[in-house]
Design a protein around this motif. Sequence first.
Motif, PDB file in Angstrom:
ATOM      1  N   ALA A   1     -36.780 -48.310  28.460  1.00 54.83           N
ATOM      2  CA  ALA A   1     -36.922 -48.766  26.978  1.00 54.83           C
ATOM      3  C   ALA A   1     -35.516 -48.649  26.288  1.00 54.83           C
ATOM      4  N   ASN A   2     -34.598 -47.850  26.774  1.00 56.33           N
ATOM      5  CA  ASN A   2     -33.218 -47.725  25.989  1.00 56.33           C
ATOM      6  C   ASN A   2     -32.160 -48.746  26.765  1.00 56.33           C
TER       7      ASN A   2
ATOM      8  N   PHE B   1     -34.406 -47.904  36.855  1.00 50.82           N
ATOM      9  CA  PHE B   1     -34.887 -47.605  35.869  1.00 50.82           C
ATOM     10  C   PHE B   1     -35.994 -46.607  36.312  1.00 50.82           C
ATOM     11  N   PRO B   2     -35.846 -45.362  36.532  1.00 52.63           N
ATOM     12  CA  PRO B   2     -36.782 -44.428  37.049  1.00 52.63           C
ATOM     13  C   PRO B   2     -37.791 -43.758  36.093  1.00 52.63           C
ATOM     14  N   ASP B   3     -38.033 -44.087  35.051  1.00 46.83           N
ATOM     15  CA  ASP B   3     -38.928 -43.692  33.999  1.00 46.83           C
ATOM     16  C   ASP B   3     -38.938 -44.496  32.612  1.00 46.83           C
ATOM     17  N   ILE B   4     -40.042 -44.512  31.968  1.00 48.76           N
ATOM     18  CA  ILE B   4     -40.225 -45.306  31.006  1.00 48.76           C
ATOM     19  C   ILE B   4     -39.020 -45.330  29.637  1.00 48.76           C
TER      20      ILE B   4
ATOM     21  N   ASP C   1     -48.142 -41.955  39.588  1.00 47.69           N
ATOM     22  CA  ASP C   1     -47.428 -42.079  38.440  1.00 47.69           C
ATOM     23  C   ASP C   1     -47.622 -43.579  37.757  1.00 47.69           C
ATOM     24  N   PRO C   2     -48.210 -43.668  36.530  1.00 45.99           N
ATOM     25  CA  PRO C   2     -48.687 -44.742  35.913  1.00 45.99           C
ATOM     26  C   PRO C   2     -47.636 -45.605  35.665  1.00 45.99           C
ATOM     27  N   TYR C   3     -46.466 -45.287  35.364  1.00 45.61           N
ATOM     28  CA  TYR C   3     -45.164 -46.119  35.156  1.00 45.61           C
ATOM     29  C   TYR C   3     -45.047 -47.001  36.482  1.00 45.61           C
ATOM     30  N   ALA C   4     -44.944 -46.362  37.769  1.00 41.92           N
ATOM     31  CA  ALA C   4     -44.618 -46.878  38.902  1.00 41.92           C
ATOM     32  C   ALA C   4     -45.609 -47.755  39.290  1.00 41.92           C
ATOM     33  N   ILE C   5     -46.833 -47.557  39.068  1.00 43.97           N
ATOM     34  CA  ILE C   5     -48.128 -48.460  39.354  1.00 43.97           C
ATOM     35  C   ILE C   5     -48.166 -49.465  38.543  1.00 43.97           C
ATOM     36  N   TRP C   6     -47.643 -49.443  37.027  1.00 46.17           N
ATOM     37  CA  TRP C   6     -47.738 -50.416  36.173  1.00 46.17           C
ATOM     38  C   TRP C   6     -46.566 -51.614  36.538  1.00 46.17           C
ATOM     39  N   VAL C   7     -45.385 -51.122  36.981  1.00 46.38           N
ATOM     40  CA  VAL C   7     -44.126 -51.923  37.335  1.00 46.38           C
ATOM     41  C   VAL C   7     -45.002 -52.825  38.575  1.00 46.38           C
ATOM     42  N   SER C   8     -45.428 -52.021  39.579  1.00 46.83           N
ATOM     43  CA  SER C   8     -45.726 -52.777  40.620  1.00 46.83           C
ATOM     44  C   SER C   8     -46.938 -53.961  40.408  1.00 46.83           C
ATOM     45  N   GLU C   9     -47.907 -53.746  39.555  1.00 48.90           N
ATOM     46  CA  GLU C   9     -48.892 -54.736  38.897  1.00 48.90           C
ATOM     47  C   GLU C   9     -48.203 -55.835  38.248  1.00 48.90           C
ATOM     48  N   ILE C  10     -47.213 -55.568  37.316  1.00 56.59           N
ATOM     49  CA  ILE C  10     -46.540 -56.679  36.528  1.00 56.59           C
ATOM     50  C   ILE C  10     -45.728 -57.574  37.753  1.00 56.59           C
ATOM     51  N   MET C  11     -45.033 -56.813  38.804  1.00 59.81           N
ATOM     52  CA  MET C  11     -44.422 -57.689  39.600  1.00 59.81           C
ATOM     53  C   MET C  11     -45.117 -58.445  40.587  1.00 59.81           C
ATOM     54  N   LEU C  12     -46.504 -58.021  40.713  1.00 57.63           N
ATOM     55  CA  LEU C  12     -47.382 -58.645  41.635  1.00 57.63           C
ATOM     56  C   LEU C  12     -48.095 -59.724  41.174  1.00 57.63           C
ATOM     57  N   GLN C  13     -48.048 -59.914  39.785  1.00 58.20           N
ATOM     58  CA  GLN C  13     -48.420 -61.230  39.094  1.00 58.20           C
ATOM     59  C   GLN C  13     -47.483 -62.488  39.399  1.00 58.20           C
TER      60      GLN C  13
ATOM     61  N   ALA D   1     -42.345 -50.892  27.146  1.00 59.81           N
ATOM     62  CA  ALA D   1     -41.730 -49.437  27.425  1.00 59.81           C
ATOM     63  C   ALA D   1     -41.314 -49.033  26.075  1.00 59.81           C
ATOM     64  N   GLN D   2     -40.640 -49.828  25.077  1.00 60.96           N
ATOM     65  CA  GLN D   2     -40.191 -49.626  23.932  1.00 60.96           C
ATOM     66  C   GLN D   2     -41.250 -49.066  23.174  1.00 60.96           C
ATOM     67  N   LYS D   3     -42.774 -49.644  23.223  1.00 56.77           N
ATOM     68  CA  LYS D   3     -43.689 -49.382  22.466  1.00 56.77           C
ATOM     69  C   LYS D   3     -44.383 -48.191  22.920  1.00 56.77           C
ATOM     70  N   VAL D   4     -44.229 -47.685  24.196  1.00 57.09           N
ATOM     71  CA  VAL D   4     -44.827 -46.315  24.846  1.00 57.09           C
ATOM     72  C   VAL D   4     -44.004 -45.347  24.204  1.00 57.09           C
ATOM     73  N   VAL D   5     -42.669 -45.756  24.166  1.00 57.47           N
ATOM     74  CA  VAL D   5     -41.743 -44.469  23.602  1.00 57.47           C
ATOM     75  C   VAL D   5     -42.035 -44.390  22.192  1.00 57.47           C
ATOM     76  N   GLU D   6     -42.179 -45.137  21.493  1.00 62.55           N
ATOM     77  CA  GLU D   6     -42.350 -45.292  20.064  1.00 62.55           C
ATOM     78  C   GLU D   6     -43.776 -44.844  19.693  1.00 62.55           C
ATOM     79  N   ASP D   7     -44.848 -44.974  20.304  1.00 57.48           N
ATOM     80  CA  ASP D   7     -46.294 -44.824  19.949  1.00 57.48           C
ATOM     81  C   ASP D   7     -46.745 -43.890  20.683  1.00 57.48           C
ATOM     82  N   TYR D   8     -46.381 -43.294  21.947  1.00 56.20           N
ATOM     83  CA  TYR D   8     -46.956 -42.548  22.908  1.00 56.20           C
ATOM     84  C   TYR D   8     -45.856 -41.406  23.284  1.00 56.20           C
ATOM     85  N   GLN D   9     -44.741 -41.477  22.869  1.00 56.78           N
ATOM     86  CA  GLN D   9     -43.601 -40.208  23.009  1.00 56.78           C
ATOM     87  C   GLN D   9     -43.267 -40.537  24.456  1.00 56.78           C
TER      88      GLN D   9
END
Length: 362
Positions: free
Chosen positions: A69-70, A62-65, A32-44, A96-104
Motif C-alpha cells: 500500500a505504501n 512486498f511481503p505484506d499489505i 496467509d490471505p495476502y499471499a493467496i490473494w496475490v496468487s489469485e490475481i496473478m493467475l487471472q 491494498a490501500q483500501k485494506v489499510v484504510e478500512d481494515y487496519q
Amino acid sequence: MWQGWEVETWDRSLREWYQRHGRALPWRKTTDPYAIWVSEIMLQQTQVKTVIPYYYRWLERFPDIPTLANSPLQLVLKQWEGLGYYARARNLHRAAQKVVEDYQGVFPDRFSDVLSLPGIGRTTAGGILSAAFNQPISILDGNVKRVLARLVGLKTPPKKAINQLWELSDRLLDRDHPREYNQALMDLGATICTPKQPSCLLCPWRDFCYAFQSNLQTQIPMREPSTPLPHKQIGVAVIWNDQGEVLIDRRLEEGLLGGLWEFPGGKIEANETIPDCIKREIKEELGISIEVGDHLITLNHAYTHFRVTLNVYHCRYLAGEPQPIECEEIRWVKPEQLSQFPFPKANTKIIDAILNQFNSIV
C-alpha cells in the motif's frame, strides 16, 4: 440427478484424487490471505508456470499489505513488468490501500468486504476465502466452467449459462472441505479435463460425466463463433536529442497499459506513410517537431481484443518544448536508464534493439 448421496460420492472421489495427484503450488503452502490473494490475481489470464517466479519476487519485494500500500505505483508496475494485463497490478495496489484504510491492514474475511476490493470478483473472492479461511464459497473460473459443462453436457456456450453453472458449482461444493475441493476442481480442469485431448481415463468423475459417457469431450463446452481480431498498424518514434537522450512518455493512468512508460506514436491512418504518421502523432501528443530517420525494428504483438504491428523508427528532435498533451508525463533519459522504468512487453523489445545498436556503436 442431484440426490445427496451422489454429490457426496463425487466430492469424495474428487478429494481422494486430489490428495494423490494435486499440484504442489507455493501458494498452497500458506493460509496467509495476502499471499493467496496475490496468487489469485496473478493467475487471472496467466499460466501457473509463468506466475511462480513473479509470485516469489513479488512477496520478497512486498511481503505484506502495508508495504504494498505504501509503495509508489511505478515500483509496483515495474515489479509486475512482463506479466501483462497491468490493471491487475493497479487494482492490487489500490486494494491494498483500501485494506489499510478500512481494515487496519488486515485482509477481511467477509465475502461482501472482499468483493468490495478493486479487481476482485466472485470467483477470486471465493478462491481467497476458501483457501485462506476454509470458508464454503464456490468458484467458477475457466477451468471449472469447462469441467462442469462436460459433467452435465451443457447444451450452450458457458458464457450463456453462467447462472446455471454458478448454481451447479454451489450445489457440488464440499462444504466440509471447501479448501481442498476448490483446489481439486481447479486442478482437475488444469491437468485432466483440459481444453484439448482431456485425459478422461484418469478422471475421478469419468463415471458421472455426460461428455465422457457420450463421447462428446471435443464438442463440449460449446464455443461461441469467433471473429478475426482487428489489426492496427502503429508508427513509433525513438526520439533523440543532441545530448544522446531518448524521449519517453507515461501513459494515462486509466485504460490499456495505464501508468506504464512507452515510446510515443500512434495509429497509421489510411493512405498515410509511416514517417508522416510518426511526425503527426508526435506533434499532436507532445507538441514538438521531429525528423524521422532510420528504421529500428518492426514488432507484432497481440492483446486480448486486437493485434498490433509496431513500426519503430529513430527520430531526431528538431524544435518545440515537449508537453504531456495526451499522457501523464514525459522525460528525456539516457539509453542505459530505460531499464529503470516499467514498460509494456513490446516496448522492452524496442529497448533491447536500442541498447544493441547503442552498444555496438560505443
